[in-house]
Enzyme design. Sequence first.
Site, PDB file in Angstrom:
ATOM      1  N   GLU A   1      -1.808  -9.183   3.133  1.00 15.02           N
ATOM      2  CA  GLU A   1      -1.694  -9.850   4.446  1.00 15.02           C
ATOM      3  C   GLU A   1      -3.049 -10.284   4.995  1.00 15.02           C
ATOM      4  O   GLU A   1      -3.136 -11.236   5.768  1.00 15.02           O
ATOM      5  CB  GLU A   1      -0.981  -8.938   5.452  1.00 15.02           C
ATOM      6  CG  GLU A   1      -1.709  -7.668   5.885  1.00 15.02           C
ATOM      7  CD  GLU A   1      -1.446  -6.455   4.984  1.00 15.02           C
ATOM      8  OE1 GLU A   1      -1.072  -6.663   3.804  1.00 15.02           O
ATOM      9  OE2 GLU A   1      -1.625  -5.316   5.452  1.00 15.02           O
TER      10      GLU A   1
ATOM     11  N   HIS B   1      -3.661  -4.866   0.348  1.00 20.55           N
ATOM     12  CA  HIS B   1      -3.114  -5.473   1.565  1.00 20.55           C
ATOM     13  C   HIS B   1      -3.242  -6.990   1.490  1.00 20.55           C
ATOM     14  O   HIS B   1      -4.211  -7.552   1.990  1.00 20.55           O
ATOM     15  CB  HIS B   1      -3.862  -4.964   2.797  1.00 20.55           C
ATOM     16  CG  HIS B   1      -3.573  -3.537   3.120  1.00 20.55           C
ATOM     17  ND1 HIS B   1      -2.491  -3.159   3.888  1.00 20.55           N
ATOM     18  CD2 HIS B   1      -4.210  -2.396   2.780  1.00 20.55           C
ATOM     19  CE1 HIS B   1      -2.484  -1.844   4.003  1.00 20.55           C
ATOM     20  NE2 HIS B   1      -3.511  -1.353   3.341  1.00 20.55           N
TER      21      HIS B   1
ATOM     22  N   CYS C   1       0.837  -1.207   0.000  1.00 23.67           N
ATOM     23  CA  CYS C   1       0.000   0.000   0.000  1.00 23.67           C
ATOM     24  C   CYS C   1       0.872   1.259   0.000  1.00 23.67           C
ATOM     25  O   CYS C   1       1.423   1.612  -1.030  1.00 23.67           O
ATOM     26  CB  CYS C   1      -0.991  -0.042   1.161  1.00 23.67           C
ATOM     27  SG  CYS C   1      -2.454   0.935   0.799  1.00 23.67           S
TER      28      CYS C   1
HETATM   29  N1  GLN Z   1      -1.713   6.832   2.951  1.00 20.80           N
HETATM   30  C1  GLN Z   1      -1.875   6.101   1.745  1.00 20.80           C
HETATM   31  C2  GLN Z   1      -3.260   6.301   1.143  1.00 20.80           C
HETATM   32  O1  GLN Z   1      -4.144   6.779   1.781  1.00 20.80           O
HETATM   33  C3  GLN Z   1      -1.613   4.627   1.962  1.00 20.80           C
HETATM   34  C4  GLN Z   1      -2.613   3.958   2.830  1.00 20.80           C
HETATM   35  C5  GLN Z   1      -2.180   2.603   3.315  1.00 20.80           C
HETATM   36  O2  GLN Z   1      -1.030   2.264   3.266  1.00 20.80           O
HETATM   37  N2  GLN Z   1      -3.118   1.823   3.794  1.00 20.80           N
HETATM   38  O3  GLN Z   1      -3.497   5.981   0.010  1.00 20.80           O
END
Ligand code: GLN
Length: 535
Positions: free
Chosen positions: A508, A506, A380
């Site tokens: 995970e 994600h 992410c």
């Molecule tokens: N801050 C980034 C976004 O809002 C990544 C978010 C995250 O890693 N879950 O897109």
Amino acid sequence: MSKFIFITGGVVSALGKGIATASMGFLLKRRGYNVIPLKFDPYLNVDPGTMSPFQHGEVFVTDDGAETDLDLGHYERFLDISLSRKNNVTAGQIYYTIIENEREGKYLGKTVQVVPHLTDEIKRRVLLLEEDGADVVLAEIGGTVGDIESLPFLEAARQLRLERGFDNVIFVHLTLVPYIKAAGELKTKPTQHSVMKLREIGLQPDVLISRSEIPLTEDVRRKIALFSNLPERNVIEAQDVDFIYKIPIVFYNQGLDRIILERLNLAVMPIKMDDWIDFVNAYDSRKEEVTLCITGKYVELRDSYKSIIEAFNHAQSHTKIKVNMKFIDAEEIEEKSPQMLLSDCDGILVPGGFGKRGIEGKIRAIQYARENKVPFFGICLGMQLATIEYARNVAGLDRANSTEFDPDTPHPVITILPDKANIRKLGGTLRKGAYVAKLKEDSLAYRIYGKEEISERHRHRYEFNPGYMKILEDKGLVLSGLSPDKKLVEIIELKDHPYFIGVQFHPEFKSRPLSPHPIFVEFVKAMRKYHGYKD
Ligand code: GLN
């Protein structure tokens, strides 16, 4: 008709109630029952989405995009099922519904009260899972018995037992039996008081699970049983283990599943769990070791990275490679050189995150991984920063950034996209939940997954800016996973690098003990190779 098990906790929080619940669920499922778990969180937030990870630990995201308590992660992993927003109910949601109903005039001029209105709404949420066909609903009540906030939940549980009968609703209570070193003794008093507190509000536990550092002596078990008004065999010991997936086996060896089934008048069907025992034994037989460096902001609190750590646990067992996780404060990388802090890493992981703090340090760690061919995995935010690093240092786009960190950047390679497709649904501006991605043949991603179409869970606001897709591709960045309409970049990777992958989602959240996530497994294998182990 479902059977219901309510799980409460006493003495202190963080006793591992979620893992105990998940382990019970595992055993009942393996006995052939359809088990549906439910977590009640007594706080007044509608969901944990807006809480700091320092307060709450990880926000676990389900396929339907619900932001939930991290215990849902344990439930999914132990039960090997996918849950939804129905499986996590907060006091905030309950009150919200009541107030909405009241404004809509649904209470016909009555005074709206905790009993029956609030408790009825709590019971309704439990019974929704009965409608979904649960043989057993496992409802874990967050917090500790005696908290003001959890009282309505306990009262609803009491009422349900009254309505459904003694054989259909049972209570399992988890407490701490502390070991006092100076006296060389296990102390049962806190447990006694906690059970007293439960009985005060009309709940007699049917099973007591005692967390302790050392095994319970016969004497201690007898004493707990006596004060809890229980037969001795219903006092189960949960000694600390080094691997949480051993807990179902610990419970099984004490007959917990049998006690529960008999108490609920359910047939004790044969159980098979060889695969699980193999999984646990494989973990115990890890030999080769690698060092994984995780650069983060929440390094002090491992609960913030719960699912990532668990995904590595699954991969460790699968590969029999021990992964030593080293958390590195990203701000420290900004101050010192990456060489100093990262030279002993066999792999670098940049996990998800929000906010500006530490991002330049993470970008330097990514540059170090790219240039030194250290296996890299960005999740992410980690993928977004890998994009920024590539844009700045390879494509020569000076001051490239995400508009999250620099709204005036000349090269907003990561930015907020207009929400034409209305994917950032439900109040927030985040893209949440499961989305399909298509993988490019011949890519690392395709080799990892072994298929063309995948579905993974998201939780982020910013995206790879489509205006930079071509520019960065021309400079060699591989966009190996795209949304089906090809507008959203879901995976990036490098060509001349043994293992460099960044994913917008994600992964995970979808790793399970017996089906570990392939990106984690292949990353561990790449770290092994980088470390210099021979094939
Ligand atoms: N801050 C980034 C976004 O809002 C990544 C978010 C995250 O890693 N879950 O897109």
